[in-house]
Design a protein around this motif. Sequence first.
Motif, short mmCIF file in Angstrom:
data_model
loop_
_atom_site.label_atom_id
_atom_site.label_comp_id
_atom_site.label_asym_id
_atom_site.label_seq_id
_atom_site.Cartn_x
_atom_site.Cartn_y
_atom_site.Cartn_z
N GLU A 182 0.82 -1.21 0.00
CA GLU A 182 0.00 0.00 0.00
C GLU A 182 0.85 1.26 0.00
O GLU A 182 0.48 2.27 -0.63
N GLU A 183 1.98 1.23 0.66
CA GLU A 183 2.84 2.43 0.65
C GLU A 183 3.53 2.60 -0.69
O GLU A 183 3.72 3.73 -1.16
N LEU A 184 3.92 1.50 -1.34
CA LEU A 184 4.49 1.61 -2.69
C LEU A 184 3.49 2.26 -3.64
O LEU A 184 3.84 3.14 -4.44
N VAL A 185 2.23 1.84 -3.54
CA VAL A 185 1.20 2.37 -4.44
C VAL A 185 0.84 3.80 -4.09
O VAL A 185 0.93 4.71 -4.93
N PHE A 186 0.43 4.04 -2.83
CA PHE A 186 -0.19 5.32 -2.50
C PHE A 186 0.82 6.43 -2.24
O PHE A 186 0.64 7.55 -2.73
N ALA A 209 -4.88 10.48 0.50
CA ALA A 209 -5.48 9.88 1.70
C ALA A 209 -6.94 9.51 1.46
O ALA A 209 -7.41 8.46 1.94
N ILE A 210 -7.67 10.34 0.72
CA ILE A 210 -9.07 10.05 0.40
C ILE A 210 -9.15 8.81 -0.48
O ILE A 210 -9.98 7.91 -0.26
N ILE A 211 -8.27 8.73 -1.49
CA ILE A 211 -8.25 7.56 -2.37
C ILE A 211 -7.86 6.32 -1.58
O ILE A 211 -8.45 5.24 -1.74
N PHE A 212 -6.86 6.46 -0.71
CA PHE A 212 -6.39 5.36 0.14
C PHE A 212 -7.53 4.79 0.98
O PHE A 212 -7.69 3.57 1.10
N SER A 213 -8.34 5.66 1.56
CA SER A 213 -9.44 5.20 2.40
C SER A 213 -10.57 4.61 1.55
O SER A 213 -11.13 3.57 1.90
N ALA A 214 -10.87 5.26 0.43
CA ALA A 214 -11.99 4.80 -0.40
C ALA A 214 -11.75 3.43 -1.00
O ALA A 214 -12.69 2.63 -1.15
N ILE A 215 -10.49 3.12 -1.34
CA ILE A 215 -10.20 1.85 -2.01
C ILE A 215 -10.42 0.65 -1.08
O ILE A 215 -10.57 -0.48 -1.54
N HIS A 216 -10.46 0.90 0.23
CA HIS A 216 -10.73 -0.19 1.17
C HIS A 216 -12.20 -0.60 1.14
O HIS A 216 -12.56 -1.67 1.67
N MET A 217 -13.07 0.27 0.59
CA MET A 217 -14.50 -0.02 0.46
C MET A 217 -15.15 -0.34 1.80
O MET A 217 -16.03 -1.20 1.90
N GLN A 218 -14.72 0.35 2.85
CA GLN A 218 -15.32 0.21 4.17
C GLN A 218 -15.63 1.62 4.68
O GLN A 218 -14.82 2.25 5.34
N PHE A 219 -16.83 2.09 4.35
CA PHE A 219 -17.14 3.51 4.50
C PHE A 219 -17.52 3.91 5.92
O PHE A 219 -17.48 5.08 6.26
N VAL A 220 -17.89 2.94 6.76
CA VAL A 220 -18.14 3.28 8.16
C VAL A 220 -16.84 3.64 8.85
O VAL A 220 -16.83 4.37 9.84
N GLY A 221 -15.72 3.16 8.32
CA GLY A 221 -14.40 3.50 8.85
C GLY A 221 -13.63 4.41 7.93
O GLY A 221 -12.40 4.42 7.95
N LEU A 228 -5.31 8.23 8.90
CA LEU A 228 -4.08 7.44 8.87
C LEU A 228 -3.33 7.67 7.56
O LEU A 228 -2.11 7.88 7.56
N GLY A 229 -4.05 7.66 6.44
CA GLY A 229 -3.42 7.89 5.14
C GLY A 229 -2.76 9.25 5.05
O GLY A 229 -1.65 9.39 4.51
N ALA A 230 -3.44 10.28 5.60
CA ALA A 230 -2.86 11.63 5.58
C ALA A 230 -1.60 11.68 6.44
O ALA A 230 -0.59 12.27 6.05
N GLY A 231 -1.66 11.04 7.61
CA GLY A 231 -0.48 11.01 8.48
C GLY A 231 0.71 10.33 7.81
O GLY A 231 1.84 10.82 7.88
#
Length: 307
Positions: A182-186, A209-221, A228-231
């Motif tokens: 995930e770090e190599l990609v994002f 960070a938005i793309i990183f979170s969205a790709i997990h497809m778990q929107f409640v989290g 975390l992605g922004a950090g």
Amino acid sequence: MDYPLPDSEMPVQRKEASPWMILLCLVAFMLVGLILGSMLVNALMFAQGLDGLAFLGNMKEDASLQQRNLARWANLFPHLFAFTGGAVAVALLFFRGKWLEKLRLQQWPSWLFIGGGILFVLAIFPVAQTSYWLNQQLPLPMWMKDMEKSANELVKILLHMDGPAELLLNLLTVGVVAALGEELVFRGIVQQQMNKFVNNPILSIWITAIIFSAIHMQFVGFLPRMILGAGLGYLFYWSRSLWLPILVHFLFNSLQVIAYYFLGEKADQFSPDQAIDSPNWLGGTLGLAILVVVGFYLSRLHKQQNS
């Protein structure tokens, strides 16, 4: 006396590919990697007499050791092929012999950055948990909530560990493979290419960070993963080394695995992606304050090293 070389003898400057081309190829390579990894998993499942990837959707809490390990391998191979394989393939295609340099893998971060990264890991847990509670308050569609519930149920099954061998396999799958890929990609590719679009490193951090979170497809989290992605993006930007977000991501994931190994379901109270009735405002505020202080220090360190 030196004379300029004729145009025909001048060294050819290789034109750098556009960010759009790099990102499109990344998506294509990741899809190919996902297909290859899934084919390998299907072959592994059929060899064990199971109905391929459909096996994952039918797993229960009383799954056997063999079933749990097969499910872990079923997560590891597609992720490894899609993320790590896809990112490395794109880097080799477009950056050739400079791929380590372009991905910021050529140097290890200083110990000051590593220390700041460890503090970041410790502080991000209460912040992520508080943001998860805030995320729960949003009026999300039921299908999003059901998707999150199903994902969390599968994670709980995979985090059930009866011995050191399962712990090590989980650390490999959730810690090493997930963090590296995930770090190599994002951060290695997406964030850097996004910065070429917007010409603003901070904006590129948050878009990634938005793309990183969205790709997990778990929107409640969605909120805690975005934070975390922004950090991780800030750590990458300040240190100029991809090894720092890889290390921090590994620690973030691995600490949760280790907590479940020793505490079982009691570890839910420390997990940043488990439903809670009320947030720990004190812990969240203290964690946020530590993040701000660490961020301020690392940003100053970044400016000193680049002045």
